[in-house]
Design a protein around this motif. Structure first.
Motif, PDB file in Angstrom:
ATOM      1  N   TYR A 101      23.377 -60.622  61.038  1.00  0.00           N
ATOM      2  CA  TYR A 101      23.213 -61.497  62.199  1.00  0.00           C
ATOM      3  C   TYR A 101      21.767 -61.965  62.304  1.00  0.00           C
ATOM      4  CZ  TYR A 101      21.506 -57.219  64.551  1.00  0.00           C
ATOM      5  OH  TYR A 101      20.820 -56.082  64.891  1.00  0.00           O
ATOM      6  N   GLY A 102      21.579 -63.059  63.045  1.00  0.00           N
ATOM      7  CA  GLY A 102      20.285 -63.723  63.028  1.00  0.00           C
ATOM      8  C   GLY A 102      19.629 -63.905  64.382  1.00  0.00           C
ATOM      9  N   PRO A 103      18.996 -62.878  64.931  1.00  0.00           N
ATOM     10  CA  PRO A 103      18.275 -63.060  66.197  1.00  0.00           C
ATOM     11  C   PRO A 103      16.919 -63.733  65.967  1.00  0.00           C
ATOM     12  CG  PRO A 103      17.933 -60.843  65.399  1.00  0.00           C
ATOM     13  CD  PRO A 103      18.882 -61.507  64.423  1.00  0.00           C
ATOM     14  N   PHE A 104      16.322 -64.177  67.032  1.00  0.00           N
ATOM     15  CA  PHE A 104      14.912 -64.528  66.974  1.00  0.00           C
ATOM     16  C   PHE A 104      14.130 -63.231  67.187  1.00  0.00           C
ATOM     17  CE2 PHE A 104      16.611 -68.738  68.023  1.00  0.00           C
ATOM     18  CZ  PHE A 104      15.960 -69.499  67.065  1.00  0.00           C
ATOM     19  N   ILE A 105      13.268 -62.918  66.233  1.00  0.00           N
ATOM     20  CA  ILE A 105      12.507 -61.673  66.308  1.00  0.00           C
ATOM     21  C   ILE A 105      11.103 -61.896  66.868  1.00  0.00           C
ATOM     22  CG2 ILE A 105      13.841 -60.575  64.477  1.00  0.00           C
ATOM     23  CD1 ILE A 105      11.631 -61.233  62.513  1.00  0.00           C
ATOM     24  N   VAL A 106      10.695 -63.151  66.940  1.00  0.00           N
ATOM     25  CA  VAL A 106       9.489 -63.525  67.671  1.00  0.00           C
ATOM     26  C   VAL A 106       9.915 -64.570  68.690  1.00  0.00           C
ATOM     27  CG1 VAL A 106       7.179 -64.529  67.585  1.00  0.00           C
ATOM     28  CG2 VAL A 106       7.976 -63.049  65.708  1.00  0.00           C
ATOM     29  N   ASP A 107       9.927 -64.194  69.962  1.00  0.00           N
ATOM     30  CA  ASP A 107      10.432 -65.079  71.012  1.00  0.00           C
ATOM     31  C   ASP A 107      10.190 -64.400  72.361  1.00  0.00           C
ATOM     32  OD1 ASP A 107      11.715 -67.139  72.373  1.00  0.00           O
ATOM     33  OD2 ASP A 107      13.451 -67.163  71.039  1.00  0.00           O
ATOM     34  N   ALA A 135      23.982 -54.599  60.637  1.00  0.00           N
ATOM     35  CA  ALA A 135      24.621 -53.515  61.385  1.00  0.00           C
ATOM     36  C   ALA A 135      25.893 -53.095  60.661  1.00  0.00           C
ATOM     37  CB  ALA A 135      24.936 -53.956  62.812  1.00  0.00           C
ATOM     38  N   ILE A 136      26.354 -51.874  60.917  1.00  0.00           N
ATOM     39  CA  ILE A 136      27.557 -51.349  60.279  1.00  0.00           C
ATOM     40  C   ILE A 136      28.438 -50.686  61.334  1.00  0.00           C
ATOM     41  CG2 ILE A 136      26.513 -51.027  58.008  1.00  0.00           C
ATOM     42  CD1 ILE A 136      26.155 -48.072  58.681  1.00  0.00           C
ATOM     43  N   SER A 137      29.725 -50.571  61.011  1.00  0.00           N
ATOM     44  CA  SER A 137      30.670 -49.946  61.933  1.00  0.00           C
ATOM     45  C   SER A 137      31.846 -49.382  61.163  1.00  0.00           C
ATOM     46  CB  SER A 137      31.163 -50.973  62.954  1.00  0.00           C
ATOM     47  OG  SER A 137      32.194 -50.430  63.761  1.00  0.00           O
ATOM     48  N   LYS A 138      32.326 -48.222  61.561  1.00  0.00           N
ATOM     49  CA  LYS A 138      33.511 -47.635  60.931  1.00  0.00           C
ATOM     50  C   LYS A 138      34.791 -48.308  61.397  1.00  0.00           C
ATOM     51  CE  LYS A 138      31.505 -43.028  60.234  1.00  0.00           C
ATOM     52  NZ  LYS A 138      31.638 -41.579  60.557  1.00  0.00           N
ATOM     53  N   ASP A 139      34.832 -48.703  62.677  1.00  0.00           N
ATOM     54  CA  ASP A 139      36.055 -49.257  63.242  1.00  0.00           C
ATOM     55  C   ASP A 139      35.927 -50.704  63.702  1.00  0.00           C
ATOM     56  OD1 ASP A 139      34.445 -48.963  65.455  1.00  0.00           O
ATOM     57  OD2 ASP A 139      35.776 -47.582  66.518  1.00  0.00           O
ATOM     58  N   TRP A 143      29.022 -50.093  66.806  1.00  0.00           N
ATOM     59  CA  TRP A 143      28.128 -50.579  65.757  1.00  0.00           C
ATOM     60  C   TRP A 143      26.826 -49.785  65.731  1.00  0.00           C
ATOM     61  CZ3 TRP A 143      29.375 -54.245  62.149  1.00  0.00           C
ATOM     62  CH2 TRP A 143      30.588 -54.915  62.360  1.00  0.00           C
ATOM     63  N   GLU A 144      26.329 -49.574  64.518  1.00  0.00           N
ATOM     64  CA  GLU A 144      25.051 -48.907  64.305  1.00  0.00           C
ATOM     65  C   GLU A 144      24.095 -49.870  63.614  1.00  0.00           C
ATOM     66  OE1 GLU A 144      25.625 -45.377  62.048  1.00  0.00           O
ATOM     67  OE2 GLU A 144      27.426 -44.781  63.147  1.00  0.00           O
ATOM     68  N   LYS A 145      22.827 -49.729  63.938  1.00  0.00           N
ATOM     69  CA  LYS A 145      21.788 -50.548  63.327  1.00  0.00           C
ATOM     70  C   LYS A 145      20.900 -49.639  62.483  1.00  0.00           C
ATOM     71  CE  LYS A 145      21.965 -53.574  67.359  1.00  0.00           C
ATOM     72  NZ  LYS A 145      21.270 -54.067  68.575  1.00  0.00           N
ATOM     73  N   PRO A 146      21.210 -49.504  61.193  1.00  0.00           N
ATOM     74  CA  PRO A 146      20.495 -48.543  60.351  1.00  0.00           C
ATOM     75  C   PRO A 146      19.043 -48.947  60.115  1.00  0.00           C
ATOM     76  CG  PRO A 146      21.925 -49.920  59.009  1.00  0.00           C
ATOM     77  CD  PRO A 146      22.242 -50.256  60.433  1.00  0.00           C
TER      78      PRO A 146
END
Length: 477
Positions: A101-107, A135-139, A143-146
């Motif tokens: 996914y693509g957030p703005f990381i400087v904003d 991010a990853i998810s089993k189901d 969701w987890e953000k490793p």
């Protein structure tokens, strides 16, 4: 709803309320050239439907998951999800869901702002920067953000950032790829449209610029292998004074050298603009999740479009959202609903992930990842117009070759679906009527072996018919 298959007859017509049915052709059928060569046909495809009486094509009913929102802006580098530009897939090789996914990381962030503070105009900073996160998810729900350790953010690599700078990144897993190093592909905007490759979806090659595309690309750029064209197709964006944002298309044989982008779809006027359109192949057609930006309300919703070839596009129920925005101002998806690239097709449902936001497109807003679901093949189907008489949908000709037919339909307790085979002279040579009272029984449409070419006619009341699937017959010993 349950998806019913020939191999599982015990589920035929089981349960209560709306039902899905299976129709069996004893002499079997296969599609002619106008039908899906994979034996799976969506009735929204007008190449399949020859005649419609007292029926209209309507969008399927989506259900928003009660766990929404699934993922929110909760990391220091997730300043603004904006439209999220999510790409979600279930990777069978690793056994879990994956999301780029693509957030703005400087904003500027709206997380700590009160509703009163949000009334001030939002203006992005001059050094605004996009990123690609993971991010990853089993189901597919939790969701987890490793912590990947790949990219530095404020002096640390303890984050889930894959790249800094690229905007509107489309990521897909390419089973067509002959090189394991190119199994995952990116299609995105940097200074111009560019591509990148990866073996694992985490460690990527250097960017390859594709200036020949020549598109603005300030949207969710997405790409895919088009099986009917044997080419890669990229969907991006252009813009002009008359229609504003426009959906544009490019193609490639090798994912490196591309054709110049050409406009393939636009809105009706400048007020309702086609913001982006993640596209995928399903049921013999190309489906587009079309985002419409209402310039007056400054809100975005998701509609549905289809194409036979990725070039000619048809909007289904223009102005009617496939995924509706919440009508409660400030709710997690009140302002914008922005579909992720490529739904996850499961046996019992279709999962459409989407980015939602609680504020207006150009305003202060907090974003999230969310989930809406559809019944199998439930993108769009035919429903009855007048209750005074049944609806009838007749297909183009089918020839007998040795297969079974499974029909996807929803039928209310007071409804029915009758499936008939009609020969060239208009005679009914076989039929099968399905109602709620027909429970747990196998219904057989006994088509004569010498039937040759014939049409299928679906006559129904208080029902919606979506698709039919041609399946190899199971031999019982």
């Amino acid at each position: 709803m349950n998806r019913l298959f020939v191999a599982d007859l015990s589920r035929l017509l089981a349960g209560t309320g709306l039902l899905a049915f299976v129709v069996l052709l004893s002499q079997n059928t296969a599609a002619n050239e106008s039908h899906s060569q994979r034996g799976h046909s969506l009735l929204l495809d007008d190449r399949i439907v020859k005649r419609v009486e007292n029926a209209q094509l309507t969008l399927g009913h989506v259900t928003k998951h009660p766990a929404n929102p699934l993922m929110v802006e909760d990391r220091p580098w997730e300043k603004r999800f904006d439209n999220l530009y999510a790409n979600v897939l279930f990777d069978r090789d690793v056994g879990h869901y994956r999301c780029w996914y693509g957030p703005f990381i400087v904003d500027h962030s709206a997380r700590s702002k009160s509703q009163q503070d949000r009334q001030t105009p939002y203006r992005p900073p001059s050094d605004r920067q996009s990123g690609l996160c993971y991010a990853i998810s089993k189901d597919g729900l939790v969701w987890e953000k490793p912590l990947l350790g790949l990219v530095e953010y404020k002096g640390s690599k303890e984050n889930n950032i894959i790249a800094r700078g690229p905007h509107g990144v489309g990521v897909f897993r390419d089973p067509h790829s002959s090189s394991p190093d190119h199994l995952f592909k990116q299609f995105f905007k940097l200074d111009e449209i560019s591509v990148a490759f990866s073996a694992d979806g985490l460690h990527w090659s250097d960017y390859v610029d594709c200036p020949e595309i020549g598109a603005r690309g300030d949207t969710h750029n997405n790409s895919f292998w088009a099986p009917t064209l044997s080419k890669y197709v990229g969907i991006t964006r252009e813009k002009n004074a008359e229609f504003g944002r426009l959906v544009a298309r490019t193609e490639s044989d090798d994912f490196i050298h591309w054709s110049p982008a050409e406009v393939v779809l636009h809105g009706n006027d400048h007020n309702l603009q086609t913001y982006a359109m993640p596209t995928f192949y399903h049921g013999g057609v190309y489906l587009g999740l079309l985002m419409i930006h209402d310039q007056q309300q400054d809100r975005v919703w998701t509609e549905l479009a289809w194409s036979p070839d990725t070039k000619q596009w048809h909007r289904i129920c223009p102005g009617v959202p496939l995924i509706p925005n919440s009508d409660r101002e400030g709710d997690y998806d009140w302002g914008c609903v922005y579909a992720a690239a490529t739904p996850v097709i499961r046996e019992d449902e279709i999962r459409i992930y989407y980015g939602g936001s609680d504020g207006l497109h150009f305003g202060w807003r907090c974003g999230s990842l969310n989930l809406a679901t559809l019944r199998p093949d439930g993108f769009a189907g035919y429903t009855q117009v007048s209750e005074q008489k049944p609806a009838i949908v007749t297909t183009t000709p089918i020839r007998t070759t040795g297969r079974l037919l499974a029909l996807n339909a929803d039928v209310s307790p007071s409804g029915f679906v009758e499936v008939a085979a009609i020969d060239a002279a208009g005679n009914k040579i076989a039929q099968c009527r399905l109602t709620k009272s027909t429970t747990g029984e196998m219904s057989v449409l006994d088509v004569p072996t010498d039937a040759g070419m014939y049409r299928l006619r679906f006559e129904f009341s208080n029902a919606t018919v979506y698709s039919f699937r041609l399946r190899e017959r199971t031999v019982r010993r």
